[in-house]
Design a protein around this motif. Structure first.
Motif, PDB file in Angstrom:
ATOM      1  N   ARG A  75      -4.636  14.081   5.656  1.00 60.88           N
ATOM      2  CA  ARG A  75      -5.431  12.994   6.214  1.00 60.88           C
ATOM      3  C   ARG A  75      -4.543  11.761   6.383  1.00 60.88           C
ATOM      4  N   PRO A  76      -4.510  11.163   7.566  1.00 62.96           N
ATOM      5  CA  PRO A  76      -3.639  10.003   7.781  1.00 62.96           C
ATOM      6  C   PRO A  76      -4.105   8.810   6.966  1.00 62.96           C
ATOM      7  N   VAL A  77      -3.134   7.963   6.608  1.00 59.45           N
ATOM      8  CA  VAL A  77      -3.422   6.757   5.840  1.00 59.45           C
ATOM      9  C   VAL A  77      -2.792   5.564   6.546  1.00 59.45           C
ATOM     10  N   HIS A  78      -3.051   4.358   6.014  1.00 62.42           N
ATOM     11  CA  HIS A  78      -2.467   3.157   6.591  1.00 62.42           C
ATOM     12  C   HIS A  78      -0.937   3.202   6.478  1.00 62.42           C
ATOM     13  N   GLU A  79      -0.264   2.760   7.518  1.00 62.37           N
ATOM     14  CA  GLU A  79       1.187   2.641   7.458  1.00 62.37           C
ATOM     15  C   GLU A  79       1.542   1.351   6.739  1.00 62.37           C
ATOM     16  N   ILE A  80       2.289   1.454   5.651  1.00 63.60           N
ATOM     17  CA  ILE A  80       2.692   0.310   4.850  1.00 63.60           C
ATOM     18  C   ILE A  80       4.198   0.158   4.964  1.00 63.60           C
ATOM     19  N   GLY A  81       4.637  -0.948   5.554  1.00 62.94           N
ATOM     20  CA  GLY A  81       6.065  -1.194   5.678  1.00 62.94           C
ATOM     21  C   GLY A  81       6.714  -0.229   6.645  1.00 62.94           C
ATOM     22  N   PRO A  82       7.979   0.131   6.385  1.00 65.91           N
ATOM     23  CA  PRO A  82       8.726   0.952   7.340  1.00 65.91           C
ATOM     24  C   PRO A  82       8.441   2.448   7.249  1.00 65.91           C
ATOM     25  N   VAL A  83       7.640   2.894   6.283  1.00 64.40           N
ATOM     26  CA  VAL A  83       7.371   4.322   6.129  1.00 64.40           C
ATOM     27  C   VAL A  83       6.454   4.793   7.251  1.00 64.40           C
ATOM     28  N   SER A  84       6.828   5.881   7.915  1.00 64.44           N
ATOM     29  CA  SER A  84       6.061   6.382   9.050  1.00 64.44           C
ATOM     30  C   SER A  84       5.088   7.460   8.611  1.00 64.44           C
ATOM     31  N   GLN A  85       4.091   7.714   9.459  1.00 63.11           N
ATOM     32  CA  GLN A  85       3.154   8.803   9.196  1.00 63.11           C
ATOM     33  C   GLN A  85       3.885  10.145   9.161  1.00 63.11           C
ATOM     34  N   VAL A 108       3.061  10.944  -5.595  1.00 63.89           N
ATOM     35  CA  VAL A 108       2.022  10.648  -4.613  1.00 63.89           C
ATOM     36  C   VAL A 108       1.688   9.164  -4.630  1.00 63.89           C
ATOM     37  N   ALA A 109       1.562   8.577  -5.818  1.00 63.05           N
ATOM     38  CA  ALA A 109       1.253   7.153  -5.933  1.00 63.05           C
ATOM     39  C   ALA A 109       2.358   6.304  -5.328  1.00 63.05           C
ATOM     40  N   ARG A 110       3.606   6.684  -5.555  1.00 63.63           N
ATOM     41  CA  ARG A 110       4.724   5.943  -4.957  1.00 63.63           C
ATOM     42  C   ARG A 110       4.705   6.033  -3.443  1.00 63.63           C
ATOM     43  N   GLY A 111       4.455   7.226  -2.928  1.00 63.40           N
ATOM     44  CA  GLY A 111       4.450   7.389  -1.476  1.00 63.40           C
ATOM     45  C   GLY A 111       3.277   6.706  -0.805  1.00 63.40           C
ATOM     46  N   ALA A 112       2.113   6.690  -1.458  1.00 66.02           N
ATOM     47  CA  ALA A 112       0.924   6.107  -0.852  1.00 66.02           C
ATOM     48  C   ALA A 112       0.945   4.594  -0.853  1.00 66.02           C
ATOM     49  N   THR A 113       1.549   3.990  -1.875  1.00 69.50           N
ATOM     50  CA  THR A 113       1.520   2.534  -2.009  1.00 69.50           C
ATOM     51  C   THR A 113       2.833   1.859  -1.676  1.00 69.50           C
ATOM     52  N   ASN A 674      -4.934   3.930   0.515  1.00 73.70           N
ATOM     53  CA  ASN A 674      -4.046   5.094   0.608  1.00 73.70           C
ATOM     54  C   ASN A 674      -4.014   5.864  -0.710  1.00 73.70           C
ATOM     55  N   LEU A 675      -3.925   5.114  -1.802  1.00 73.26           N
ATOM     56  CA  LEU A 675      -3.838   5.753  -3.117  1.00 73.26           C
ATOM     57  C   LEU A 675      -5.107   6.532  -3.425  1.00 73.26           C
ATOM     58  N   ALA A 676      -6.269   5.956  -3.099  1.00 69.65           N
ATOM     59  CA  ALA A 676      -7.526   6.651  -3.365  1.00 69.65           C
ATOM     60  C   ALA A 676      -7.615   7.961  -2.580  1.00 69.65           C
ATOM     61  N   GLU A 688     -10.474  12.229 -13.473  1.00 76.85           N
ATOM     62  CA  GLU A 688     -10.660  11.021 -12.678  1.00 76.85           C
ATOM     63  C   GLU A 688      -9.435  10.142 -12.841  1.00 76.85           C
ATOM     64  N   ALA A 689      -9.088   9.432 -11.773  1.00 76.39           N
ATOM     65  CA  ALA A 689      -7.906   8.568 -11.820  1.00 76.39           C
ATOM     66  C   ALA A 689      -8.230   7.225 -11.195  1.00 76.39           C
ATOM     67  N   SER A 690      -7.538   6.209 -11.674  1.00 75.10           N
ATOM     68  CA  SER A 690      -7.652   4.872 -11.094  1.00 75.10           C
ATOM     69  C   SER A 690      -6.333   4.152 -11.318  1.00 75.10           C
ATOM     70  N   HIS A 691      -6.074   3.161 -10.462  1.00 72.16           N
ATOM     71  CA  HIS A 691      -4.822   2.426 -10.586  1.00 72.16           C
ATOM     72  C   HIS A 691      -4.976   1.273 -11.566  1.00 72.16           C
ATOM     73  N   VAL A 692      -3.872   0.932 -12.206  1.00 75.33           N
ATOM     74  CA  VAL A 692      -3.795  -0.203 -13.122  1.00 75.33           C
ATOM     75  C   VAL A 692      -2.553  -0.994 -12.741  1.00 75.33           C
ATOM     76  N   TYR A 693      -2.715  -2.276 -12.474  1.00 74.00           N
ATOM     77  CA  TYR A 693      -1.567  -3.081 -12.063  1.00 74.00           C
ATOM     78  C   TYR A 693      -0.783  -3.537 -13.284  1.00 74.00           C
ATOM     79  N   ALA A 694       0.473  -3.070 -13.360  1.00 74.80           N
ATOM     80  CA  ALA A 694       1.345  -3.490 -14.460  1.00 74.80           C
ATOM     81  C   ALA A 694       1.893  -4.884 -14.211  1.00 74.80           C
ATOM     82  N   THR A 695       2.111  -5.259 -12.938  1.00 72.54           N
ATOM     83  CA  THR A 695       2.540  -6.613 -12.579  1.00 72.54           C
ATOM     84  C   THR A 695       1.702  -7.075 -11.397  1.00 72.54           C
TER      85      THR A 695
END
Length: 695
Positions: A75-85, A108-113, A674-676, A688-695
């Motif tokens: 499933r396509p996601v938003h393009e963030i920065g220079p990373v292409s679909q 997956v989390a690194r690639g999505a965000t 994208n992460l969801a 179940e998973a959810s993100h937590v912002y470390a910074t």
């Protein structure tokens, strides 16, 4: 057929030679005819090649990528920065084979965000009775209070304590430690280098890493993981360096994250100690006797009393910021004026003013050191000429002004400043009777809010403007910059994009005329955050921005915090503008949008609403609908970054459903979306998973 030849030439070359000879005798009419046929043949050949290439993800046209990937469930996601679909789809296909593992979720989390990530399986941290056939030696019911590192890691992605079950669902923010919960810790702040430069002398044997003496949290420069099948550790993430972690594992971060030189000789790790160099009276605590001390939390260096005071202390370290804004060592070459000549390089010790004077008739002065250049500078451009004063790509020079920097020019002249951090004075375009400067551009600039600051970031001149435009008719363009308040001539045209105008307090003046009261200029504000009051002649456009202003509660001479003289021109859209402001017609601006919807719903239920009921609704809607920030002082890592507790109407209120304000271009809501999408595909069944912002 030879694909390198046009079809017409190939057809002609395959004819018997007798026909080619007769064709030559008659002036080549046959060759011309075959060339016309060949054009259509070439088109058919190209179409066949295109259809063949479009069967493969690596070679297909960009618009086909989602369709081909969808055949495999992508499933396509938003393009963030220079990373292409294309890259995301290719990565997804590779990761499908290892679905359900923690290392894959991390990837997956690194690639999505686009952010560094670490997966924490919270069910592994649950404290429960041991099963004798499956002992877990690392599980302890009580925390060892003698283990200082474990205590410091509490509540972080490296927490190794054990907890009782929290029955809440992590996706709803009800709790973390449950049997089915997985946390995706994300590091939003991007580490940026301060290349090797002279540390600022703060006293006898005392030095600050920041050239302006600001206390600066140092960050790790992430180490690339050798094995993507393992989870990221502290060394692989842009974590803020703590004193204890660095003390216990100095070799894991030095010299990658920071380096120190004393009189040109690099300090060996054996001669370095990590300690707390906080203020203590007129000096610092824990001043060393034998070793060189470094405090990564405050960005301070102290040399030992057993050695003579050094002549030079140099340092290389990394700080962090949410994005590429302000003076920094990130990639800026795309904004350079390449056509300008001559290019005059300047290094520490060179005469910067002489270099600026040498390009009065057009050219570039490029600072090629990340050093501090002190002095009083003036820039004067000749008629129809353009001058650019910039930092070299990858460098972070600082101008320590001893007086305001004046910028003048003859008719149709332009001046551009790029990549500099300026403190100690303001930029002034004076009205001396002859100044006809046409354009002033500030790109990737930091004009320190408050002119100068204490080590903790407190502005020493909180109400002093950073930019003063006294001359009439100047076009000012501000891009990817941070600056303090602005005072301008009424005829000034000012365009602010992806920037912060920080008057240090909401009731201070961010933009007004030279007297600090009257209206000034035609203003365009896009994707920016303004802290302070604004009085403009016309708001040409306010878009995707936050205008965070308020009247002084102790008494104010301004009637409104945000005030435009002419509201018939321009518009305001997808922005946060305080209630009661006088601006052009608004479109989906907060809090007016939320308030209007609430009042309409209330009036449908009760057309005879009393003034008291209306006032109650206004307080209920407007009071909580305000932006809140991780940090308000310039120099802090999370400067003007919206808190996650900020209402969703602001965090996703831009026209592209990104957040309003300075960090709109970071697209944080898109990364979360994208992460969801991705975690839903790769999460093991029942978890179940959810993100937590470390910074």
């Amino acid at each position: 057929m030879n694909a390198n030849l046009p079809m017409g030439d190939w057809l002609y070359d395959t004819l018997p030679e007798v026909y080619r000879l007769r064709d030559a005798e008659q002036g080549y009419p046959l060759r011309a005819y075959l060339a016309v046929l060949g054009e259509q043949g070439d088109a058919l050949w190209d179409e066949a090649q295109r259809l063949y290439d479009n069967q493969f993800l690596e070679t297909c046209e960009p618009w086909l990528v989602p369709y081909l990937a969808a055949l495999l469930g992508y499933r396509p996601v938003h393009e963030i920065g220079p990373v292409s679909q294309r890259a995301l789809a290719a990565q997804w296909i590779a990761l499908v084979r290892s679905k359900g593992t923690a290392a894959t979720l991390e990837e997956v989390a690194r690639g999505a965000t686009g952010w560094p990530a670490r997966v924490v399986e919270f069910f592994q941290l649950l404290s429960h009775p041991q099963y004798l056939n499956h002992e877990r030696a690392q599980v302890h019911g009580a925390l060892d209070l003698r283990n200082a590192q474990r205590l410091e890691d509490l509540g972080t992605a490296f927490d190794s304590a054990h907890y009782s079950v929290d029955a809440g669902r992590i996706v709803r923010g009800e709790g973390l430690h449950n049997i089915a919960n997985i946390g995706l810790y994300l590091w939003r702040l991007r580490p940026g280098p301060w290349p090797r430069h002279l540390a600022l002398r703060m006293g006898t044997r005392r030095y600050a890493c920041h050239p302006l003496g600001l206390d600066t949290q140092c960050f790790n420069l992430p180490l690339t993981e050798a094995d993507r099948r393992s989870l990221a550790g502290p060394q692989h993430l842009p974590i803020p360096l703590s004193r204890r972690r660095l003390h216990e594992d100095l070799a894991g971060y030095h010299p990658r994250a920071f380096r120190i030189w004393i009189d040109g000789i690099e300090v060996d790790p054996a001669a370095l100690c990590i300690c707390n160099l906080s203020d203590q009276g007129a000096g610092w605590a824990h001043m060393p006797d034998i070793l060189v001390a470094f405090d990564p939390v405050l960005g301070r260096i102290a040399t030992p009393a057993s050695q003579a005071a050094p002549n030079r202390v140099e340092v290389l370290f990394h700080d962090a910021f949410p994005g590429d804004v302000g003076g920094g060592a990130y990639e800026r070459a795309a904004g350079f004026a390449e056509a300008l000549a001559p290019l005059v390089p300047v290094n520490l010790g060179d005469n910067l003013q002489a270099a600026i004077d040498s390009v009065q008739t057009g050219g570039v002065v490029e600072l090629r050191d990340s050093e501090r250049f002190d002095g009083a500078f003036t820039i004067d451009a000749a008629a129809d000429e353009r001058i650019e004063l910039r930092a070299a790509n990858g460098e972070r020079p600082v101008l320590g002004l001893t007086a305001d920097c004046t910028i003048t020019g003859a008719a149709e002249s332009e001046v551009t400043l790029n990549g500099l951090l300026i403190a100690g004075g303001a930029l002034v375009v004076p009205d001396n009777g002859t100044n006809a400067l046409r354009r002033l551009t500030l790109r990737h600039m930091t004009l320190l809010p408050g002119i100068t600051a204490d080590p903790d970031g407190t502005a020493q001149q909180p109400q002093a403007p950073s930019l003063v435009i006294e001359a009439p008719g100047v076009l000012v363009e501000i891009e990817r910059s941070v600056l303090g308040g602005i005072r301008a001539h009424p005829s000034t045209v000012i365009v602010i994009r992806d920037s912060a105008v920080d008057a240090t307090e909401r009731h201070h003046i961010a933009f007004a005329a030279l007297d600090g009261i009257a209206a000034a200029g035609l203003v365009t504000i896009e994707d920016s955050t303004v802290i302070g009051k604004v009085h403009a002649r016309v708001f040409t456009l306010i878009s995707n921005s936050i205008l965070d202003a308020a009247l002084d509660p102790a008494g104010d001479t301004w009637p409104l915090a945000i005030h435009a003289e002419d509201t018939q021109q321009g518009c305001a859209r997808f922005s946060w503008i305080p209630s009661g402001s006088r601006v052009p017609r608004r479109y989906r601006c907060q809090p007016s949008l939320a308030l209007g919807e609430a009042l309409r719903a209330a009036k449908e239920a009760n057309p005879a609403l009393s003034p008291l009921a209306i006032a109650t609704i206004e307080r209920r809607i407007v009071t909580p609908l305000k932006p809140a920030y991780t940090a308000r002082r310039y120099g802090r890592p999370g400067y003007l970054q919206l808190l996650t507790a900020t209402p969703l109407a602001i965090r996703t209120g831009a026209d592209d459903e990104s957040e309003m304000g300075l960090w709109s271009h970071v697209h944080q809501p898109h990364r979360e979306s994208n992460l969801a999408v991705r975690t839903e595909e790769f999460l093991p069944s029942g978890l179940e998973a959810s993100h937590v912002y470390a910074t």
